[in-house]
Each structure stands twice: as structure tokens, then as C-alpha cells.
Design a protein around this motif. Structure first.
Motif, PDB file in Angstrom:
ATOM      1  N   ILE A 190       6.764   3.429 -10.703  1.00 13.87           N
ATOM      2  CA  ILE A 190       6.080   2.778  -9.585  1.00 13.87           C
ATOM      3  C   ILE A 190       7.059   2.769  -8.424  1.00 13.87           C
ATOM      4  N   HIS A 191       6.695   3.472  -7.369  1.00 12.94           N
ATOM      5  CA  HIS A 191       7.552   3.624  -6.192  1.00 12.94           C
ATOM      6  C   HIS A 191       7.199   2.522  -5.199  1.00 12.94           C
ATOM      7  N   THR A 192       8.207   1.834  -4.703  1.00 13.31           N
ATOM      8  CA  THR A 192       7.999   0.826  -3.664  1.00 13.31           C
ATOM      9  C   THR A 192       9.078   0.999  -2.602  1.00 13.31           C
TER      10      THR A 192
ATOM     11  N   ARG B 206       3.206  -6.098  -5.314  1.00 11.92           N
ATOM     12  CA  ARG B 206       2.407  -4.862  -5.300  1.00 11.92           C
ATOM     13  C   ARG B 206       2.763  -3.969  -6.488  1.00 11.92           C
ATOM     14  N   SER B 207       4.039  -3.937  -6.876  1.00 10.50           N
ATOM     15  CA  SER B 207       4.431  -3.158  -8.054  1.00 10.50           C
ATOM     16  C   SER B 207       3.788  -3.734  -9.315  1.00 10.50           C
TER      17      SER B 207
ATOM     18  N   CYS C  50       7.010  -6.027  -2.293  1.00  9.08           N
ATOM     19  CA  CYS C  50       7.459  -4.912  -3.144  1.00  9.08           C
ATOM     20  C   CYS C  50       7.286  -5.264  -4.616  1.00  9.08           C
TER      21      CYS C  50
ATOM     22  N   VAL D 166      10.328   0.588 -11.791  1.00  8.31           N
ATOM     23  CA  VAL D 166      10.105   0.572 -10.351  1.00  8.31           C
ATOM     24  C   VAL D 166      11.239   1.322  -9.670  1.00  8.31           C
TER      25      VAL D 166
ATOM     26  N   ASP E 269       4.639  -1.753   0.073  1.00  9.39           N
ATOM     27  CA  ASP E 269       3.542  -1.213  -0.735  1.00  9.39           C
ATOM     28  C   ASP E 269       4.112  -0.534  -1.976  1.00  9.39           C
ATOM     29  N   ALA E 270       3.230  -0.109  -2.874  1.00 12.57           N
ATOM     30  CA  ALA E 270       3.652   0.551  -4.106  1.00 12.57           C
ATOM     31  C   ALA E 270       2.608   1.569  -4.536  1.00 12.57           C
TER      32      ALA E 270
END
Length: 170
Positions: free
Chosen positions: A79-81, A102-103, A99, A19, A64-65
């Protein structure tokens, strides 16, 4: 789900997904974000630009992610959050918890069996490590999605690691 806290470099985590504590622009930055972009190579920035030109024209919302390939990283996916920035008045713990959940949702959609998290919003975004660790551990242990075998909190310094170890122990 097995949950581990360890000190280390998230860009070297041996997990299916890592992440990224990204900014809303998704175009790289400092700290964890900069380290992940550097380690993944220039194709990560290209992938993030594609997201900005297609599905995330206005950037990624706080909490969000979204995923990209991992490119030159050992992890298959990044996975970008976007964590809430306490220094800008974003103090809602549900945004921070999102964060993490959602990830995990995105990781499960990808079929990842393992995931590594940094201390999202700690550091430059001003959240105390004790708060981040408690919220992160509660979010991960309370998540009820498809099976992910292992979640790691890969933390850069001892102070943050100690906070996560305490949160896991309670």
C-alpha cells in the motif's frame, strides 16, 4: 486491533500488507521506498507505471493511498502512501494522519488482516519521530473500519522505535 512497534526491515514483515512511504510519482525512490521496490522486484515498478498511466496520471496526492501486489515480497500487497514533506512546508498533521487511515482503509478493502507501517514522513521528509509516532498511533487507534487484527510499526532504527514505544505507552 493489536498494535506492535518493533525494530526491523519492513520488506520482511510477515503481514498481509506493508505500507510504502512513496513519493507522489509512485516510481520508486530512496529510503523505505527504494528498499521495497528492490525487494519486490521489477514487477512492482511495472504495476506503479500502470497506475500512473491509468488511475493516477498526476501521481498520488499527499495523504492518499493505493495498493499494488507485493510480487517478490512476503506481503501479499504493498500500500503506497505519500506523506507530507515538512522540508517543503507541508506541516499539516491531518495530512500525515491521513496516510495511516487511508492505508488502513485500503488494507480493509483488500481484506488484509495485518498491516505493517514504516515511520511515514520521518527521515528525509523532515518530520520529528516524536510527532510522527504520536500522529500515527492516534490515527491507528482512532480508526474505525472493518477488522484488521494486527498493525505493526516496523521501524529501522532504535531512536524511532523508542518514540513509537512511548506513543503506544501513553
Amino acid at each position: 486491533m493489536r498494535i506492535i512497534a518493533e525494530q526491523g526491515d519492513i520488506t520482511r514483515a510477515g503481514t498481509d500488507a506493508i505500507v510504502n512511504a512513496a513519493n507522489s510519482l509512485l516510481l520508486g525512490g530512496g529510503g523505505v521506498d527504494g528498499a521495497i521496490h528492490h525487494a519486490a522486484g521489477p514487477k512492482l515498478l511495472e504495476a506503479c507505471r500502470r497506475l500512473r498511466n491509468t488511475t493516477h496520471r498526476d501521481g498520488l496526492e499527499v495523504g492518499d493511498a493505493v495498493a499494488t501486489p507485493g510480487f517478490d515480497l512476503p506481503a501479499r500487497w504493498v500500500i503506497h502512501t505519500v506523506g507530507p514533506n515538512r522540508n517543503r512546508g507541508q506541516t499539516d498533521p491531518t495530512l500525515l494522519a491521513s496516510c495511516f487511515t487511508r492505508s488502513l482503509d485500503v488494507a480493509a478493502e483488500l481484506g488484509a488482516r495485518s498491516i505493517a507501517f514504516p515511520a511515514v514522513s520521518a527521515g528525509a521528509f523532515g518530520w520529528p519521530a516524536d510527532d510522527v509516532s504520536r500522529i500515527a498511533v492516534d490515527a491507528v487507534t482512532g480508526w474505525h473500519g472493518p477488522p484488521i487484527e494486527e498493525t505493526r510499526f516496523v521501524l529501522f532504527d532504535q531512536r524511532v522505535l523508542t518514540a513509537f514505544e512511548a506513543a503506544l505507552a501513553r
